[in-house]
Design a protein around this motif. Structure first.
Motif, PDB file in Angstrom:
ATOM      1  N   GLU A   1       0.827  -1.203   0.000  1.00  0.00           N
ATOM      2  CA  GLU A   1       0.000   0.000   0.000  1.00  0.00           C
ATOM      3  C   GLU A   1       0.861   1.253   0.000  1.00  0.00           C
ATOM      4  O   GLU A   1       0.598   2.207  -0.748  1.00  0.00           O
ATOM      5  CB  GLU A   1      -0.929  -0.011   1.213  1.00  0.00           C
ATOM      6  CG  GLU A   1      -2.043  -1.039   1.104  1.00  0.00           C
ATOM      7  CD  GLU A   1      -3.026  -0.964   2.260  1.00  0.00           C
ATOM      8  OE1 GLU A   1      -4.185  -1.364   2.057  1.00  0.00           O
ATOM      9  OE2 GLU A   1      -2.631  -0.516   3.358  1.00  0.00           O
ATOM     10  N   GLU A   2       1.906   1.278   0.812  1.00  0.00           N
ATOM     11  CA  GLU A   2       2.783   2.450   0.846  1.00  0.00           C
ATOM     12  C   GLU A   2       3.536   2.608  -0.471  1.00  0.00           C
ATOM     13  O   GLU A   2       3.752   3.727  -0.931  1.00  0.00           O
ATOM     14  CB  GLU A   2       3.765   2.335   2.015  1.00  0.00           C
ATOM     15  CG  GLU A   2       3.110   2.441   3.379  1.00  0.00           C
ATOM     16  CD  GLU A   2       2.327   3.727   3.545  1.00  0.00           C
ATOM     17  OE1 GLU A   2       2.799   4.789   3.092  1.00  0.00           O
ATOM     18  OE2 GLU A   2       1.220   3.675   4.137  1.00  0.00           O
ATOM     19  N   TYR A   3       3.908   1.493  -1.070  1.00  0.00           N
ATOM     20  CA  TYR A   3       4.609   1.528  -2.353  1.00  0.00           C
ATOM     21  C   TYR A   3       3.724   2.171  -3.416  1.00  0.00           C
ATOM     22  O   TYR A   3       4.164   3.019  -4.202  1.00  0.00           O
ATOM     23  CB  TYR A   3       5.002   0.108  -2.769  1.00  0.00           C
ATOM     24  CG  TYR A   3       5.966   0.039  -3.928  1.00  0.00           C
ATOM     25  CD1 TYR A   3       7.337   0.066  -3.700  1.00  0.00           C
ATOM     26  CD2 TYR A   3       5.518  -0.067  -5.242  1.00  0.00           C
ATOM     27  CE1 TYR A   3       8.236   0.000  -4.758  1.00  0.00           C
ATOM     28  CE2 TYR A   3       6.404  -0.130  -6.296  1.00  0.00           C
ATOM     29  CZ  TYR A   3       7.759  -0.103  -6.057  1.00  0.00           C
ATOM     30  OH  TYR A   3       8.645  -0.168  -7.108  1.00  0.00           O
ATOM     31  N   ALA A   4       2.460   1.787  -3.439  1.00  0.00           N
ATOM     32  CA  ALA A   4       1.530   2.345  -4.414  1.00  0.00           C
ATOM     33  C   ALA A   4       1.245   3.814  -4.122  1.00  0.00           C
ATOM     34  O   ALA A   4       1.179   4.638  -5.043  1.00  0.00           O
ATOM     35  CB  ALA A   4       0.233   1.543  -4.425  1.00  0.00           C
ATOM     36  N   ARG A   5       1.078   4.164  -2.856  1.00  0.00           N
ATOM     37  CA  ARG A   5       0.799   5.559  -2.498  1.00  0.00           C
ATOM     38  C   ARG A   5       1.955   6.477  -2.883  1.00  0.00           C
ATOM     39  O   ARG A   5       1.745   7.647  -3.199  1.00  0.00           O
ATOM     40  CB  ARG A   5       0.517   5.661  -0.996  1.00  0.00           C
ATOM     41  CG  ARG A   5      -0.837   5.103  -0.582  1.00  0.00           C
ATOM     42  CD  ARG A   5      -1.227   5.556   0.817  1.00  0.00           C
ATOM     43  NE  ARG A   5      -2.541   5.017   1.163  1.00  0.00           N
ATOM     44  CZ  ARG A   5      -2.741   3.976   1.962  1.00  0.00           C
ATOM     45  NH1 ARG A   5      -1.697   3.357   2.501  1.00  0.00           N
ATOM     46  NH2 ARG A   5      -3.961   3.551   2.218  1.00  0.00           N
ATOM     47  N   ALA A   6       3.178   5.952  -2.823  1.00  0.00           N
ATOM     48  CA  ALA A   6       4.350   6.752  -3.180  1.00  0.00           C
ATOM     49  C   ALA A   6       4.494   6.925  -4.690  1.00  0.00           C
ATOM     50  O   ALA A   6       5.385   7.643  -5.144  1.00  0.00           O
ATOM     51  CB  ALA A   6       5.614   6.099  -2.610  1.00  0.00           C
ATOM     52  N   ASP A   7       3.613   6.270  -5.455  1.00  0.00           N
ATOM     53  CA  ASP A   7       3.690   6.281  -6.920  1.00  0.00           C
ATOM     54  C   ASP A   7       5.038   5.750  -7.402  1.00  0.00           C
ATOM     55  O   ASP A   7       5.607   6.227  -8.381  1.00  0.00           O
ATOM     56  CB  ASP A   7       3.445   7.686  -7.479  1.00  0.00           C
ATOM     57  CG  ASP A   7       3.005   7.673  -8.941  1.00  0.00           C
ATOM     58  OD1 ASP A   7       2.521   6.612  -9.400  1.00  0.00           O
ATOM     59  OD2 ASP A   7       3.147   8.703  -9.629  1.00  0.00           O
ATOM     60  N   ALA A   8       5.556   4.766  -6.667  1.00  0.00           N
ATOM     61  CA  ALA A   8       6.821   4.128  -7.045  1.00  0.00           C
ATOM     62  C   ALA A   8       6.631   3.359  -8.352  1.00  0.00           C
ATOM     63  O   ALA A   8       5.517   2.969  -8.701  1.00  0.00           O
ATOM     64  CB  ALA A   8       7.275   3.188  -5.939  1.00  0.00           C
ATOM     65  N   PRO A   9       7.705   3.134  -9.101  1.00  0.00           N
ATOM     66  CA  PRO A   9       7.566   2.488 -10.410  1.00  0.00           C
ATOM     67  C   PRO A   9       7.096   1.049 -10.315  1.00  0.00           C
ATOM     68  O   PRO A   9       7.334   0.361  -9.313  1.00  0.00           O
ATOM     69  CB  PRO A   9       8.986   2.562 -10.990  1.00  0.00           C
ATOM     70  CG  PRO A   9       9.872   2.654  -9.794  1.00  0.00           C
ATOM     71  CD  PRO A   9       9.108   3.462  -8.784  1.00  0.00           C
ATOM     72  N   ALA A  10       6.423   0.575 -11.354  1.00  0.00           N
ATOM     73  CA  ALA A  10       5.994  -0.818 -11.408  1.00  0.00           C
ATOM     74  C   ALA A  10       7.218  -1.725 -11.321  1.00  0.00           C
ATOM     75  O   ALA A  10       8.243  -1.469 -11.965  1.00  0.00           O
ATOM     76  CB  ALA A  10       5.216  -1.086 -12.694  1.00  0.00           C
ATOM     77  N   ARG A  11       7.106  -2.761 -10.536  1.00  0.00           N
ATOM     78  CA  ARG A  11       8.222  -3.674 -10.296  1.00  0.00           C
ATOM     79  C   ARG A  11       8.531  -4.492 -11.551  1.00  0.00           C
ATOM     80  O   ARG A  11       7.624  -4.981 -12.222  1.00  0.00           O
ATOM     81  CB  ARG A  11       7.879  -4.600  -9.141  1.00  0.00           C
ATOM     82  CG  ARG A  11       7.637  -3.901  -7.801  1.00  0.00           C
ATOM     83  CD  ARG A  11       8.939  -3.554  -7.125  1.00  0.00           C
ATOM     84  NE  ARG A  11       9.756  -4.755  -6.975  1.00  0.00           N
ATOM     85  CZ  ARG A  11       9.591  -5.663  -6.010  1.00  0.00           C
ATOM     86  NH1 ARG A  11       8.639  -5.497  -5.093  1.00  0.00           N
ATOM     87  NH2 ARG A  11      10.370  -6.729  -5.937  1.00  0.00           N
ATOM     88  N   VAL A  12       9.808  -4.689 -11.833  1.00  0.00           N
ATOM     89  CA  VAL A  12      10.191  -5.544 -12.962  1.00  0.00           C
ATOM     90  C   VAL A  12      10.460  -6.973 -12.510  1.00  0.00           C
ATOM     91  O   VAL A  12      10.550  -7.878 -13.338  1.00  0.00           O
ATOM     92  CB  VAL A  12      11.434  -4.985 -13.699  1.00  0.00           C
ATOM     93  CG1 VAL A  12      11.139  -3.626 -14.288  1.00  0.00           C
ATOM     94  CG2 VAL A  12      12.650  -4.914 -12.775  1.00  0.00           C
ATOM     95  N   GLY A  13      10.572  -7.198 -11.204  1.00  0.00           N
ATOM     96  CA  GLY A  13      10.870  -8.537 -10.714  1.00  0.00           C
ATOM     97  C   GLY A  13       9.706  -9.236 -10.059  1.00  0.00           C
ATOM     98  O   GLY A  13       9.894 -10.225  -9.338  1.00  0.00           O
ATOM     99  N   HIS A  14       8.482  -8.764 -10.335  1.00  0.00           N
ATOM    100  CA  HIS A  14       7.334  -9.293  -9.594  1.00  0.00           C
ATOM    101  C   HIS A  14       7.023 -10.752  -9.927  1.00  0.00           C
ATOM    102  O   HIS A  14       6.496 -11.476  -9.086  1.00  0.00           O
ATOM    103  CB  HIS A  14       6.093  -8.427  -9.832  1.00  0.00           C
ATOM    104  CG  HIS A  14       5.630  -8.385 -11.257  1.00  0.00           C
ATOM    105  ND1 HIS A  14       6.236  -7.595 -12.198  1.00  0.00           N
ATOM    106  CD2 HIS A  14       4.628  -9.034 -11.890  1.00  0.00           C
ATOM    107  CE1 HIS A  14       5.619  -7.762 -13.361  1.00  0.00           C
ATOM    108  NE2 HIS A  14       4.650  -8.636 -13.200  1.00  0.00           N
ATOM    109  N   ILE A  15       7.351 -11.210 -11.141  1.00  0.00           N
ATOM    110  CA  ILE A  15       7.052 -12.609 -11.472  1.00  0.00           C
ATOM    111  C   ILE A  15       7.968 -13.543 -10.680  1.00  0.00           C
ATOM    112  O   ILE A  15       7.537 -14.575 -10.155  1.00  0.00           O
ATOM    113  CB  ILE A  15       7.166 -12.846 -12.985  1.00  0.00           C
ATOM    114  CG1 ILE A  15       6.089 -12.036 -13.715  1.00  0.00           C
ATOM    115  CG2 ILE A  15       7.033 -14.335 -13.319  1.00  0.00           C
ATOM    116  CD1 ILE A  15       6.143 -12.140 -15.226  1.00  0.00           C
TER     117      ILE A  15
END
Length: 376
Positions: free
Chosen positions: A74-88
């Motif tokens: 939630e904090e990551y999204a609120r900070a408008d941080a970039p979409a993760r490239v390692g999520h898979i």
């Protein structure tokens, strides 16, 4: 200091300087944006211990509780941080190896994912085996201590930048449906692997076709027992509906806010029918969050399909609403140069939401049979 407070402070401090331009980059339909910068950010996250929070400490994780994982997303999204490239690698491969992998596999593959050094893609869908995954035809045979793989995968997200792929393939000749499948870990950068990007309606190409023509991987790179790939593959799919869903919903709220802002600017909010749709969308997003919190658990079960069905159908309706509030202007790309605005991209890409990661039809079948206990 709670993990939520720690994450908020760290993100505020680190999304500056060289990473200031990474804010808001990437995401569905926009995975082409700033890949190298986002990869550097992934490694920065890993070095600071902000990747793979739920993993054991010996593999770089924090053994964080589910509550703390939700707080971080939630904090990551609120900070408008970039979409993760390692999520898979983090969200799908990692939990699968922790459950089914050997000690050697965990030691080899988990740390590079945590550090952001190796990226993964998922080799499941095929031209004749999409939602009906049991129809997999890609085959592999064990020859001289190595698996030799032949076949085709399709809709493989981020295959063009991945270092490895976990591939569901048929390893028992003559086997059918769920039997005789194995879950192999296959290096992407080798002769015998060809990646062909698929151009989407958005004009971008985060999905790909992957052709295996004599590609190989070590005999030890099978997760679980050979022939038991269906059980392993289903466990992987269950983790697609994990704690990051709560962060995803903050992104949805940001999109909804933009739709509402556009409706006010264009006057569409004065239309009683459109205004009712806007209110309904807001209410359904609240319900989505409450349902996610109600069903969240470390080891997701078949009821996780309810969440996927709900958010994908909601998001597609939001895309349709985004076009409606723009009026005729939404039918024309910006300045006629073919460049899409955010709401047009939302509409076009959200058409895929009810298909990828398990179509709505398949989700309804899972809910009916495995959650409600209805007959086949």
């Amino acid at each position: 200091m709670s993990l939520r407070e720690e994450a908020r402070a760290w993100l505020e401090e680190n999304l500056t300087g060289p990473f200031a331009g990474a804010r808001g980059l990437g995401g569905p339909g926009r995975e082409h944006e700033g890949h190298e910068l986002r990869l550097a950010w992934e490694r920065h996250l890993g070095k600071a211990g902000w990747t793979c929070l739920a993993w054991p400490e010996r593999y770089g994780g924090r053994e964080a509780s589910l509550t703390d994982q939700v707080a971080f997303h939630e904090e990551y999204a609120r900070a408008d941080a970039p979409a993760r490239v390692g999520h898979i690698g983090e969200g799908l491969l990692g939990p699968t190896l922790l459950r089914f992998g050997t000690d050697e596999q965990k030691a080899r593959f988990l740390p590079p994912v945590q550090r952001g050094e190796e990226l993964w893609c998922q080799g499941y869908s095929e031209p004749d085996a999409g939602s009906d995954l049991a129809g997999v035809r890609t085959r592999a045979s064990l020859e001289g201590g190595r698996w030799v793989i032949d076949g085709q995968k399709v809709w493989t997200s981020l295959a063009h930048v991945a270092d490895w792929c976990f591939v569901l393939c048929r390893t028992e000749p003559g086997s059918q449906r769920h039997r005789g499948l194995s879950y192999l870990l296959v290096p992407m950068r080798q002769p015998g692997v060809e990646v062909r990007p698929i151009v989407q309606m958005t004009g971008t190409s985060e999905f790909n076709e992957v052709f295996f023509d004599g590609a190989t991987t070590d005999a030890a790179n099978v997760v679980g027992a050979p022939g038991d790939g269906w059980r392993v593959a289903m466990a992987t799919l269950a983790h697609e509906r994990g704690a990051s869903t709560l962060g995803q919903q903050i992104g949805f709220r940001r999109e909804l806010d933009k739709v509402i802002e556009t409706a006010r600017r264009t006057g569409a909010a004065e239309d009683p029918v459109l205004r009712d749709r806007l209110v309904q969308s807001w209410l359904e997003l609240r319900i989505m969050r409450l349902n996610a919190l109600r069903t969240m658990r470390p080891d997701p079960g078949p009821e996780a399909s309810i969440g996927k069905l709900y958010w994908s159908e909601w998001h597609r309706r939001l895309g349709e609403l985004a076009q409606a509030v723009q009026g005729r202007a939404g039918l024309v790309a910006r300045d006629g140069d073919g460049e899409l605005n955010d709401l047009q991209r939302l509409y076009l890409f959200s058409r895929a939401d009810t298909i990828y990661a398990g179509s709505s039809e398949i989700q309804r079948t899972i809910i009916a049979e495995r959650t409600l206990g209805l007959p086949r």
